[in-house]
Scaffold this motif. Structure first.
Motif, PDB file in Angstrom:
ATOM      1  N   PRO A   1      -1.014 -31.580  35.347  1.00  0.00           N
ATOM      2  CA  PRO A   1      -0.331 -32.422  34.366  1.00  0.00           C
ATOM      3  C   PRO A   1      -1.116 -33.704  34.068  1.00  0.00           C
ATOM      4  O   PRO A   1      -1.907 -34.159  34.884  1.00  0.00           O
TER       5      PRO A   1
ATOM      6  N   THR B   1       0.502 -36.986  32.546  1.00  0.00           N
ATOM      7  CA  THR B   1       1.635 -37.710  31.963  1.00  0.00           C
ATOM      8  C   THR B   1       1.280 -39.142  31.601  1.00  0.00           C
ATOM      9  O   THR B   1       2.054 -39.804  30.925  1.00  0.00           O
TER      10      THR B   1
ATOM     11  N   ASP C   1       4.096 -39.907  38.158  1.00  0.00           N
ATOM     12  CA  ASP C   1       4.629 -38.757  37.419  1.00  0.00           C
ATOM     13  C   ASP C   1       3.699 -37.549  37.495  1.00  0.00           C
ATOM     14  O   ASP C   1       4.167 -36.417  37.599  1.00  0.00           O
ATOM     15  N   ASP C   2       2.384 -37.790  37.456  1.00  0.00           N
ATOM     16  CA  ASP C   2       1.425 -36.687  37.589  1.00  0.00           C
ATOM     17  C   ASP C   2       1.559 -36.001  38.942  1.00  0.00           C
ATOM     18  O   ASP C   2       1.616 -34.772  39.025  1.00  0.00           O
TER      19      ASP C   2
ATOM     20  N   GLU D   1       4.935 -34.185  39.236  1.00  0.00           N
ATOM     21  CA  GLU D   1       4.951 -32.975  38.402  1.00  0.00           C
ATOM     22  C   GLU D   1       4.077 -31.875  39.001  1.00  0.00           C
ATOM     23  O   GLU D   1       4.470 -30.702  39.028  1.00  0.00           O
TER      24      GLU D   1
ATOM     25  N   ARG E   1       5.877 -30.434  41.906  1.00  0.00           N
ATOM     26  CA  ARG E   1       6.970 -29.570  41.436  1.00  0.00           C
ATOM     27  C   ARG E   1       6.433 -28.213  40.989  1.00  0.00           C
ATOM     28  O   ARG E   1       7.040 -27.179  41.264  1.00  0.00           O
ATOM     29  N   ARG E   2       5.292 -28.211  40.301  1.00  0.00           N
ATOM     30  CA  ARG E   2       4.703 -26.950  39.858  1.00  0.00           C
ATOM     31  C   ARG E   2       4.238 -26.109  41.043  1.00  0.00           C
ATOM     32  O   ARG E   2       4.440 -24.893  41.064  1.00  0.00           O
TER      33      ARG E   2
END
Length: 191
Positions: free
Chosen positions: A71, A73, A78-79, A82, A85-86
């Motif tokens: 990601p 972002t 946030d990167d 994310e 999460r992936r």
């Protein structure tokens, strides 16, 4: 039809091995079944991979790399969140089941353990270093954070949830805790 060679044949073998891993697990993976599925012979497989362990790990890596998307972002937090999460979502799929199967089998198979250790020595550090390089360029992280062990700390902690805790998936609260309580303080503390 012409004979496949080189990269084309190797790709067919890895694709077949990945399909066999998902279908039968590591215990059911055989060089014969892979050769049959790839439309080649066992010797072609053995010329490229000395045994089941090396082939299994190579096939898993092919699956994992194909499923990885980094990601961007515009924010380090946030990167990282994310990407975690992936990875967590990926490890909660049949691909994750293959990974857990390989890790479980490694306890009894020295060749497999060695192949896993060799293949995962960097823990995907290129992905994480790339993410951190963007953060350094934005002024969110010091350049001293660009160290492979530092960069991969978050994913190693997530892997720990799966390996030592036996999680089938990690709750989002755990991912947020890894990022906010461990990863970001580690990165910022490298200044």
């Amino acid at each position: 039809m012409s004979r496949r060679r080189g990269a084309e044949l190797e790709d067919a073998i890895l694709r077949a091995a990945a399909e066999e891993l998902v279908r039968s697990g590591y215990a059911g993976l055989t060089m014969e079944a892979v050769a049959r599925r790839a439309g080649t012979n066992k010797n072609a497989v053995y010329r490229r991979w000395p045994g089941k362990a090396a082939l299994g790990v190579a096939a898993y890596r092919r699956l994992a790399v194909a499923a990885t998307d980094v990601p961007d972002t515009g924010s380090l937090r946030d990167d990282v969140l994310e990407l975690l999460r992936r990875v967590n979502q990926q490890w909660s799929t049949p691909l994750g089941a293959v990974q857990r199967d390989l890790l479980a089998a490694a306890a009894a198979e020295v060749d497999l353990l060695a192949a896993i250790q060799e293949a995962s020595a960097d823990a995907g550090s290129a992905l994480w270093l790339g993410l951190l390089e963007r953060a350094v360029a934005r002024g969110e992280a010091p350049s001293s954070a660009l160290h492979p062990r530092v960069a991969t700390t978050a994913v190693v902690l997530l892997r720990n949830e799966y390996v030592t805790r036996g999680a089938q998936t990690a709750p989002d609260e755990v991912l947020i805790e890894i990022v906010d309580e461990i990863y970001l303080p580690l990165i910022r503390g490298r200044a």
